[in-house]
Design a protein around this motif. Structure first.
Motif, PDB file in Angstrom:
ATOM      1  N   ILE A  17       0.857  -1.190   0.000  1.00  9.63           N
ATOM      2  CA  ILE A  17       0.000   0.000   0.000  1.00  9.63           C
ATOM      3  C   ILE A  17       0.887   1.232   0.000  1.00  9.63           C
ATOM      4  N   SER A  19       2.534   3.920  -3.388  1.00  9.24           N
ATOM      5  CA  SER A  19       3.363   3.758  -4.581  1.00  9.24           C
ATOM      6  C   SER A  19       4.471   4.799  -4.663  1.00  9.24           C
ATOM      7  N   GLY A  20       4.925   5.287  -3.503  1.00 13.59           N
ATOM      8  CA  GLY A  20       6.103   6.142  -3.473  1.00 13.59           C
ATOM      9  C   GLY A  20       7.350   5.277  -3.436  1.00 13.59           C
ATOM     10  N   ALA A  22       9.216   4.283  -0.972  1.00 13.17           N
ATOM     11  CA  ALA A  22       9.224   3.234   0.057  1.00 13.17           C
ATOM     12  C   ALA A  22       8.423   2.014  -0.406  1.00 13.17           C
ATOM     13  N   GLY A  23       7.237   2.266  -0.950  1.00  9.18           N
ATOM     14  CA  GLY A  23       6.402   1.163  -1.421  1.00  9.18           C
ATOM     15  C   GLY A  23       7.026   0.437  -2.593  1.00  9.18           C
ATOM     16  N   VAL A  39      -0.807  -0.643  -4.455  1.00 13.07           N
ATOM     17  CA  VAL A  39      -2.012   0.183  -4.455  1.00 13.07           C
ATOM     18  C   VAL A  39      -1.688   1.530  -3.821  1.00 13.07           C
ATOM     19  N   GLY A  40      -2.123   2.612  -4.477  1.00 18.53           N
ATOM     20  CA  GLY A  40      -1.975   3.954  -3.909  1.00 18.53           C
ATOM     21  C   GLY A  40      -3.311   4.660  -3.951  1.00 18.53           C
ATOM     22  N   LYS A  41      -3.520   5.582  -3.029  1.00 11.56           N
ATOM     23  CA  LYS A  41      -4.832   6.251  -3.001  1.00 11.56           C
ATOM     24  C   LYS A  41      -4.895   7.454  -3.936  1.00 11.56           C
ATOM     25  N   ARG A  42      -3.724   7.902  -4.395  1.00 12.19           N
ATOM     26  CA  ARG A  42      -3.667   9.065  -5.269  1.00 12.19           C
ATOM     27  C   ARG A  42      -3.025   8.655  -6.594  1.00 12.19           C
ATOM     28  N   ALA A  47       2.602  11.335  -5.680  1.00  8.05           N
ATOM     29  CA  ALA A  47       3.366  10.905  -4.497  1.00  8.05           C
ATOM     30  C   ALA A  47       4.492  11.903  -4.240  1.00  8.05           C
ATOM     31  N   HIS A  48       4.865  12.076  -2.987  1.00  4.29           N
ATOM     32  CA  HIS A  48       5.991  12.961  -2.670  1.00  4.29           C
ATOM     33  C   HIS A  48       7.223  12.578  -3.472  1.00  4.29           C
ATOM     34  N   THR A  49       7.399  11.277  -3.675  1.00  6.83           N
ATOM     35  CA  THR A  49       8.565  10.780  -4.415  1.00  6.83           C
ATOM     36  C   THR A  49       8.629  11.399  -5.805  1.00  6.83           C
ATOM     37  N   LEU A  51       7.163  14.281  -6.656  1.00  7.71           N
ATOM     38  CA  LEU A  51       7.247  15.740  -6.531  1.00  7.71           C
ATOM     39  C   LEU A  51       8.628  16.212  -6.063  1.00  7.71           C
ATOM     40  N   ALA A  53      12.572  17.069  -5.399  1.00  5.36           N
ATOM     41  CA  ALA A  53      13.526  17.760  -6.265  1.00  5.36           C
ATOM     42  C   ALA A  53      14.558  16.814  -6.864  1.00  5.36           C
ATOM     43  N   GLY A  54      14.721  15.641  -6.289  1.00  6.40           N
ATOM     44  CA  GLY A  54      15.592  14.658  -6.897  1.00  6.40           C
ATOM     45  C   GLY A  54      16.952  14.507  -6.260  1.00  6.40           C
ATOM     46  N   GLY A  55      17.223  15.239  -5.192  1.00  5.18           N
ATOM     47  CA  GLY A  55      18.525  15.107  -4.542  1.00  5.18           C
ATOM     48  C   GLY A  55      18.519  13.985  -3.521  1.00  5.18           C
TER      49      GLY A  55
END
Ligand code: FAD
Length: 109
Positions: A17, A19-20, A22-23, A39-42, A47-49, A51, A53-55
Motif C-alpha cells: 500500500i 506507490s512512493g 518506500a512502497g 495500491v496507492g490512493k492518489r 506521491a511525494h517521491t 514531486l 527535487a531529486g537530490g
C-alpha cells in the motif's frame, strides 16, 4: 459518497500500500519469487517521491576525502532542526551508501 461498483478482484502473494519510493522498494524486494500488487490512493504522479527535487545524499567517498557518515549525520540532524530521531538518522546515513549503489546498479528484471 456513493459506493463504487467498479470492483476488481486480484489474488496476489504480497499487497503493498503506497506507490512512493518506500512502497516501490518494498515491492522490488517482495517481487523475488512473489506476485506483488501495489495500491496507492492518489495518482502515481502525486506521491511525494514524484514531486521531490531529486537530490539524494550519501557518503560515497567520491569527492571529499574528509566526508564521513558522522558528518552526514550532523548535517541531517541540524537541517531537521533537531527534530529527527538520532537513532533513525544514524541507520539512514550508515545504510545510504549501499542503498545508492544498489539503485545505481539496479536493472528491471
Ligand atoms: C516538493 C518536495 C521536494 C522534495 N525534495 C526532496 C529531495 O530533494 N531529497 C529528498 O531526499 N527528499 C525530498 N523530498 C522528500 C521525499 O520526496 C519523501 O521523503 C519521500 O519521497 C517519501 O517517500 P514515501 O514512499 O515514504 O512517500 P510518498 O512518495 O509520499 O508515497 C506515499 C504513497 O502512499 C500512498 N498512500 C498514502 N496513504 C494511503 C492510503 N491510506 N491508502 C493507500 N495509499 C496511500 C500515496 O498515495 C503515495 O502513493 C521532497 C518532498 C517534496 C514534497
Amino acid at each position: 459518497m456513493p459506493l463504487t461498483t467498479d470492483i476488481q478482484i486480484h489474488a496476489v502473494n504480497v499487497l503493498v500500500i503506497g506507490s512512493g519510493a518506500a512502497g516501490l522498494r518494498a515491492a522490488i524486494a517482495a517481487a523475488a519469487g512473489c506476485e506483488v500488487l501495489i495500491v496507492g490512493k492518489r495518482p502515481r504522479t502525486d506521491a511525494h517521491t514524484v514531486l521531490a527535487a531529486g537530490g539524494i545524499n550519501a557518503v560515497l567517498d567520491t569527492s571529499d576525502p574528509a566526508d564521513s557518515w558522522q558528518q552526514h549525520f550532523a548535517d541531517t540532524y541540524k537541517e531537521g532542526y533537531g527534530l529527527g530521531d538520532p537513532a533513525m538518522i544514524e541507520i539512514m546515513v550508515r545504510k545510504a551508501p549501499d542503498a545508492i549503489r544498489e539503485l545505481a546498479d539496479w536493472a528491471p528484471p
